[in-house]
Design a protein around this motif. Sequence first.
Motif, mmCIF file in Angstrom:
data_model
loop_
_atom_site.group_PDB
_atom_site.id
_atom_site.type_symbol
_atom_site.label_atom_id
_atom_site.label_comp_id
_atom_site.label_asym_id
_atom_site.label_seq_id
_atom_site.Cartn_x
_atom_site.Cartn_y
_atom_site.Cartn_z
ATOM 1 N N UNK A 232 0.861 -1.166 0.000
ATOM 2 C CA UNK A 232 0.000 0.000 0.000
ATOM 3 C C UNK A 232 0.904 1.224 0.000
ATOM 4 N N UNK A 233 0.880 1.989 -1.087
ATOM 5 C CA UNK A 233 1.701 3.195 -1.216
ATOM 6 C C UNK A 233 0.816 4.399 -0.936
ATOM 7 N N UNK A 234 1.168 5.176 0.084
ATOM 8 C CA UNK A 234 0.415 6.372 0.445
ATOM 9 C C UNK A 234 1.347 7.293 1.215
ATOM 10 N N UNK A 235 0.797 8.333 1.870
ATOM 11 C CA UNK A 235 1.646 9.367 2.469
ATOM 12 C C UNK A 235 2.557 8.840 3.563
ATOM 13 N N UNK A 236 2.187 7.743 4.220
ATOM 14 C CA UNK A 236 3.034 7.174 5.270
ATOM 15 C C UNK A 236 3.936 6.051 4.780
ATOM 16 N N UNK A 237 3.808 5.659 3.528
ATOM 17 C CA UNK A 237 4.643 4.607 2.943
ATOM 18 C C UNK A 237 4.813 4.939 1.466
ATOM 19 N N UNK A 238 5.863 5.680 1.143
ATOM 20 C CA UNK A 238 5.985 6.289 -0.181
ATOM 21 C C UNK A 238 6.446 5.336 -1.269
ATOM 22 N N UNK A 239 6.758 4.072 -0.930
ATOM 23 C CA UNK A 239 7.274 3.161 -1.952
ATOM 24 C C UNK A 239 6.996 1.719 -1.569
ATOM 25 N N UNK A 240 6.794 0.873 -2.582
ATOM 26 C CA UNK A 240 6.773 -0.567 -2.349
ATOM 27 C C UNK A 240 8.192 -1.033 -2.041
ATOM 28 N N UNK A 241 8.359 -2.225 -1.461
ATOM 29 C CA UNK A 241 9.704 -2.678 -1.105
ATOM 30 C C UNK A 241 10.689 -2.723 -2.269
ATOM 31 N N UNK A 242 10.202 -3.016 -3.467
ATOM 32 C CA UNK A 242 11.090 -3.108 -4.625
ATOM 33 C C UNK A 242 11.183 -1.803 -5.409
ATOM 34 N N UNK A 243 10.477 -0.762 -4.970
ATOM 35 C CA UNK A 243 10.526 0.518 -5.665
ATOM 36 C C UNK A 243 9.723 0.572 -6.939
ATOM 37 N N UNK A 244 8.923 -0.449 -7.223
ATOM 38 C CA UNK A 244 8.177 -0.466 -8.492
ATOM 39 C C UNK A 244 7.043 0.551 -8.516
ATOM 40 N N UNK A 245 6.529 0.927 -7.348
ATOM 41 C CA UNK A 245 5.501 1.967 -7.252
ATOM 42 C C UNK A 245 5.958 2.963 -6.195
ATOM 43 N N UNK A 246 6.007 4.246 -6.572
ATOM 44 C CA UNK A 246 6.490 5.272 -5.644
ATOM 45 C C UNK A 246 5.617 6.512 -5.748
ATOM 46 N N UNK A 247 5.375 7.118 -4.607
ATOM 47 C CA UNK A 247 4.656 8.380 -4.547
ATOM 48 C C UNK A 247 5.665 9.509 -4.598
ATOM 49 N N UNK A 248 5.483 10.438 -5.541
ATOM 50 C CA UNK A 248 6.439 11.520 -5.762
ATOM 51 C C UNK A 248 5.733 12.844 -5.544
ATOM 52 N N UNK A 249 6.368 13.741 -4.808
ATOM 53 C CA UNK A 249 5.791 15.064 -4.573
ATOM 54 C C UNK A 249 6.467 16.098 -5.468
ATOM 55 N N UNK A 250 5.723 17.130 -5.795
ATOM 56 C CA UNK A 250 6.302 18.255 -6.522
ATOM 57 C C UNK A 250 6.670 17.955 -7.952
ATOM 58 N N UNK A 251 5.896 17.101 -8.642
ATOM 59 C CA UNK A 251 6.212 16.794 -10.040
ATOM 60 C C UNK A 251 5.415 17.713 -10.955
ATOM 61 N N UNK A 252 6.087 18.700 -11.524
ATOM 62 C CA UNK A 252 5.450 19.606 -12.460
ATOM 63 C C UNK A 252 4.232 20.271 -11.848
ATOM 64 N N UNK A 253 3.162 20.380 -12.629
ATOM 65 C CA UNK A 253 1.950 21.041 -12.145
ATOM 66 C C UNK A 253 0.906 20.035 -11.695
#
Length: 361
Positions: A232-253
């Motif tokens: 579960x990727x959300x504000x308290x867990x920004x990435x899956x263990x393997x990095x395949x899904x990541x939450x990124x802040x400040x990307x463009x608009x």
Amino acid sequence: MPRSRKLHRLSNPDTSERHAQRMLFRHLRDDTNANRGRMAKRVRELQLLLAMDPVEFEQLIARLMEAMGMKVELTARSRDGGVDVRGIDTDPFRGGNVIVQVKRYRDTVTPSAVRDLYGTLQHDRAATKGVLVTTSRFGPSSHQFVAGKPITLINGAELVGLLKHHGFHEVFAAAHHDCADDGAGDQGGDGLSGIELATEPARLLLHWTGEEEYDIAALVCQGNRALSDEHLVFYNNASTPDGSVRLVTGYGDANACLMVDFDALPADADRLVIVAAADTANRPSATMAGFAGPALILEAGADQAPAVVHLADGAETNTAMRLGRFDRDPAGNWDFTPALAGYQGGLHQAVVAYGLEVEDA
């Protein structure tokens, strides 16, 4: 907060767009000629970065950071604990002092390099975040190590995408010319095929109108069950263990951004669910009513046109909303379906619906 003209166009679709029932986001397979051509060009692009003088490469990263709105300072080589660039992000919410290390590598960056950056970050009183940029890739253990830490890993494919997104197309002009000349591009005698390519992640961008802020979450599932709490990727867990899904802040608009490496998702995962939720922890009265004119944009690669799907507005009766899901078909392609559902119980209820247990506060 101000939004771009692109956002306003997306948030006011015509009738035919708004009533579209299905948008397919199809990812090319490795055995297609088109994908081989893209990979050949990516090899050429990374080769150009590898061929740069080290100082020139650091200057390019500094220019990229400036284009992203930071105040930047190049450090004296070998005199600042391995820090190559320092930046100050002046954004009042996500800003801070950033230290950056750059690695012009052909092979996977070792976990020790990531740990070294974390050590530098801990001993640097001014820094609030560390970024490690490479022309190659990072392994699963590196992504696991940075989980929950103020460190961002940017691989070669993401670096190329960021450079193009911020207008540095001239850096790669020679790569496009070379690939047009020799066709294959990755079979020549110049050693280019020895570069270890990182899979280019897709960028899932969420836009909506209004001033309300919403949290975006993603669940990596097998059917209707999340693989684990860590998937579960959300504000308290920004990435899956393997990095395949990541939450990124400040990307463009974009209001929110998820980086998804579909080819790197676990073999037993066949579904990726996207959820938006109101911030009821800080604003108990918040609902999904302000989630207006939402649009999901898939940027499958730096050289592909983005695909856009417009979603239904949020409702005042709900505090979370499933936006849709990606499903993997037997051929390995991923299709997106806008499978909308509302949750009165917020993200907590949405997560429980996919088999995860959540402790009550």
